[in-house]
Design a protein around this motif. Structure first.
Motif, PDB file in Angstrom:
ATOM      1  N   LEU A  42      -7.323 -56.025  12.872  1.00 41.67           N
ATOM      2  CA  LEU A  42      -8.247 -55.707  13.969  1.00 41.67           C
ATOM      3  C   LEU A  42      -7.954 -54.315  14.531  1.00 41.67           C
ATOM      4  N   ILE A  43      -6.678 -54.000  14.678  1.00 46.24           N
ATOM      5  CA  ILE A  43      -6.330 -52.679  15.205  1.00 46.24           C
ATOM      6  C   ILE A  43      -6.649 -51.593  14.183  1.00 46.24           C
ATOM      7  N   TYR A  44      -6.544 -51.925  12.898  1.00 44.92           N
ATOM      8  CA  TYR A  44      -6.914 -50.967  11.862  1.00 44.92           C
ATOM      9  C   TYR A  44      -8.382 -50.545  12.010  1.00 44.92           C
ATOM     10  N   LYS A  45      -9.226 -51.489  12.402  1.00 41.23           N
ATOM     11  CA  LYS A  45     -10.642 -51.151  12.642  1.00 41.23           C
ATOM     12  C   LYS A  45     -10.771 -50.165  13.800  1.00 41.23           C
ATOM     13  N   VAL A  46      -9.939 -50.340  14.817  1.00 39.28           N
ATOM     14  CA  VAL A  46      -9.947 -49.402  15.944  1.00 39.28           C
ATOM     15  C   VAL A  46      -9.494 -48.022  15.468  1.00 39.28           C
ATOM     16  N   ILE A  47      -8.491 -47.993  14.618  1.00 45.62           N
ATOM     17  CA  ILE A  47      -8.002 -46.724  14.063  1.00 45.62           C
ATOM     18  C   ILE A  47      -9.125 -46.002  13.322  1.00 45.62           C
ATOM     19  N   ALA A  62      -3.847 -46.422  19.098  1.00 44.64           N
ATOM     20  CA  ALA A  62      -4.037 -47.501  18.135  1.00 44.64           C
ATOM     21  C   ALA A  62      -3.017 -47.414  17.004  1.00 44.64           C
ATOM     22  N   SER A  63      -2.695 -46.214  16.585  1.00 47.81           N
ATOM     23  CA  SER A  63      -1.690 -46.035  15.530  1.00 47.81           C
ATOM     24  C   SER A  63      -0.337 -46.564  15.975  1.00 47.81           C
ATOM     25  N   ASP A  64       0.046 -46.249  17.198  1.00 48.78           N
ATOM     26  CA  ASP A  64       1.332 -46.716  17.726  1.00 48.78           C
ATOM     27  C   ASP A  64       1.352 -48.233  17.861  1.00 48.78           C
ATOM     28  N   ARG A  65       0.234 -48.804  18.267  1.00 48.80           N
ATOM     29  CA  ARG A  65       0.154 -50.258  18.382  1.00 48.80           C
ATOM     30  C   ARG A  65       0.289 -50.924  17.015  1.00 48.80           C
ATOM     31  N   PHE A  66      -0.321 -50.330  16.017  1.00 45.79           N
ATOM     32  CA  PHE A  66      -0.229 -50.869  14.663  1.00 45.79           C
ATOM     33  C   PHE A  66       1.222 -50.871  14.186  1.00 45.79           C
ATOM     34  N   LEU A  67       1.937 -49.787  14.413  1.00 48.24           N
ATOM     35  CA  LEU A  67       3.325 -49.691  13.980  1.00 48.24           C
ATOM     36  C   LEU A  67       4.214 -50.673  14.748  1.00 48.24           C
ATOM     37  N   ARG A  68       3.918 -50.873  16.013  1.00 46.24           N
ATOM     38  CA  ARG A  68       4.690 -51.851  16.785  1.00 46.24           C
ATOM     39  C   ARG A  68       4.493 -53.262  16.238  1.00 46.24           C
ATOM     40  N   LEU A  69       3.284 -53.565  15.813  1.00 47.73           N
ATOM     41  CA  LEU A  69       3.031 -54.881  15.222  1.00 47.73           C
ATOM     42  C   LEU A  69       3.807 -55.070  13.930  1.00 47.73           C
ATOM     43  N   LEU A  70       3.917 -54.033  13.150  1.00 53.47           N
ATOM     44  CA  LEU A  70       4.665 -54.124  11.903  1.00 53.47           C
ATOM     45  C   LEU A  70       6.131 -54.457  12.183  1.00 53.47           C
ATOM     46  N   LEU A  71       6.715 -53.804  13.173  1.00 50.14           N
ATOM     47  CA  LEU A  71       8.109 -54.084  13.534  1.00 50.14           C
ATOM     48  C   LEU A  71       8.250 -55.458  14.175  1.00 50.14           C
ATOM     49  N   LEU A  72       7.224 -55.892  14.886  1.00 52.05           N
ATOM     50  CA  LEU A  72       7.225 -57.223  15.478  1.00 52.05           C
ATOM     51  C   LEU A  72       7.228 -58.288  14.381  1.00 52.05           C
ATOM     52  N   GLN A  73       6.445 -58.068  13.360  1.00 55.97           N
ATOM     53  CA  GLN A  73       6.405 -58.993  12.234  1.00 55.97           C
ATOM     54  C   GLN A  73       7.769 -59.044  11.537  1.00 55.97           C
ATOM     55  N   ASP A  74       8.407 -57.890  11.384  1.00 56.84           N
ATOM     56  CA  ASP A  74       9.726 -57.842  10.755  1.00 56.84           C
ATOM     57  C   ASP A  74      10.730 -58.671  11.558  1.00 56.84           C
ATOM     58  N   ARG A  75      10.683 -58.535  12.880  1.00 58.54           N
ATOM     59  CA  ARG A  75      11.589 -59.289  13.751  1.00 58.54           C
ATOM     60  C   ARG A  75      11.344 -60.789  13.627  1.00 58.54           C
ATOM     61  N   LEU A  76      10.091 -61.188  13.559  1.00 59.57           N
ATOM     62  CA  LEU A  76       9.737 -62.600  13.418  1.00 59.57           C
ATOM     63  C   LEU A  76      10.295 -63.179  12.120  1.00 59.57           C
ATOM     64  N   LEU A  77      10.110 -62.464  11.029  1.00 60.84           N
ATOM     65  CA  LEU A  77      10.506 -62.963   9.716  1.00 60.84           C
ATOM     66  C   LEU A  77      12.015 -63.037   9.543  1.00 60.84           C
ATOM     67  N   ALA A  78      12.754 -62.341  10.397  1.00 60.86           N
ATOM     68  CA  ALA A  78      14.219 -62.396  10.324  1.00 60.86           C
ATOM     69  C   ALA A  78      14.753 -63.778  10.668  1.00 60.86           C
ATOM     70  N   THR A  79      13.923 -64.634  11.282  1.00 67.43           N
ATOM     71  CA  THR A  79      14.404 -65.935  11.742  1.00 67.43           C
ATOM     72  C   THR A  79      14.401 -66.996  10.647  1.00 67.43           C
ATOM     73  N   ARG A  80      13.895 -66.673   9.456  1.00 67.55           N
ATOM     74  CA  ARG A  80      13.889 -67.632   8.347  1.00 67.55           C
ATOM     75  C   ARG A  80      14.422 -66.946   7.092  1.00 67.55           C
ATOM     76  N   PRO A  81      15.414 -67.540   6.412  1.00 65.01           N
ATOM     77  CA  PRO A  81      15.974 -66.900   5.212  1.00 65.01           C
ATOM     78  C   PRO A  81      14.956 -66.733   4.092  1.00 65.01           C
ATOM     79  N   GLU A  82      13.919 -67.588   4.069  1.00 67.50           N
ATOM     80  CA  GLU A  82      12.919 -67.492   2.998  1.00 67.50           C
ATOM     81  C   GLU A  82      12.094 -66.212   3.084  1.00 67.50           C
ATOM     82  N   PHE A  83      12.066 -65.607   4.276  1.00 62.48           N
ATOM     83  CA  PHE A  83      11.255 -64.411   4.483  1.00 62.48           C
ATOM     84  C   PHE A  83      12.107 -63.160   4.657  1.00 62.48           C
TER      85      PHE A  83
END
Length: 209
Positions: A42-47, A62-83
């Motif tokens: 959705l943010i990519y459409k704004v970009i 919008a670019s900064d928000r997109f990059l923050r989401l990418l790092l947020l996703q990385d932090r989330l995936l750290a909580t499961r060894p499968e990811f």
């Protein structure tokens, strides 16, 4: 995208009752991961719209928000060894009998999920990103650089495709040659992290309207 984001929120509503259930927690992280990715779309459409309108402040925001989401996703995936890319690399290294063999197997593991080999295979053969993964460690240390490089070029408001000036292989090959260790054990509480991510997604939803 909004359906996936809503589905992740609904699943999280059951977290207090089902916390500790391995299958539930796996699904919670997986659907929340996808919700973050959908928000990124959705943010990519704004970009794109900001670029076409030559709206430089909005484009940067919008670019900064997109990059923050990418790092947020990385932090989330750290909580499961499968990811975690550390699980993938660790499995490969354990197959080796000598340090040299372990390094060679790690290189194979790294290129399989990124460039798929040397430049000829990646660019000439069109196999770049053939086995794309959204994994902790890979998002932060590999994909973040790619997106940031492209977005920084886009924010210069060029009158041509900014990707045409970027040699992605030269940016990404160094990661495939590294041997810096990545952890394979979970980091953080998956339910609490998913809650934090959902709160941030809700804020993004308000900002994107």
């Amino acid at each position: 995208p909004h359906d996936v984001i809503r589905a992740a929120a609904l699943l999280l509503e059951e977290a207090e009752e089902l916390k500790g259930n391995n299958n539930f927690e796996y699904d919670l992280i997986d659907i929340t991961r996808q919700a973050v990715a959908e928000k990124g779309r959705l943010i990519y459409k704004v970009i794109r719209a900001a670029y076409e309108a030559q709206d430089k402040p909005l484009l940067r925001q919008a670019s900064d928000r997109f990059l923050r989401l990418l790092l947020l996703q990385d932090r989330l995936l750290a909580t499961r060894p499968e990811f975690k890319v550390g699980s993938w690399i660790g499995q490969a290294r354990r197959l080796g009998g000598t340090p040299a063999e372990k390094d060679w197997l790690e290189w194979n593991a790294r290129v399989q999920v990124t460039t798929w080999g040397n430049r000829q295979a990646a660019d000439g053969g069109g196999l770049h990103d053939y086995a794309h993964k959204e994994w902790n460690g890979l998002l932060k240390d590999f994909y973040y650089l790619r997106w940031k490089t492209w977005l920084d070029r886009l924010n210069l408001l060029p009158d041509h495709d900014p990707a045409a000036d970027i040699d992605y292989y030269s940016l990404e090959e160094p990661w495939t040659l590294q041997h810096a260790p990545y952890p394979s054990v979970k980091e953080g509480d998956c339910v609490e992290t998913a809650k934090a991510v959902q709160r941030l997604l809700s804020e993004e939803t308000e900002n994107i309207r």
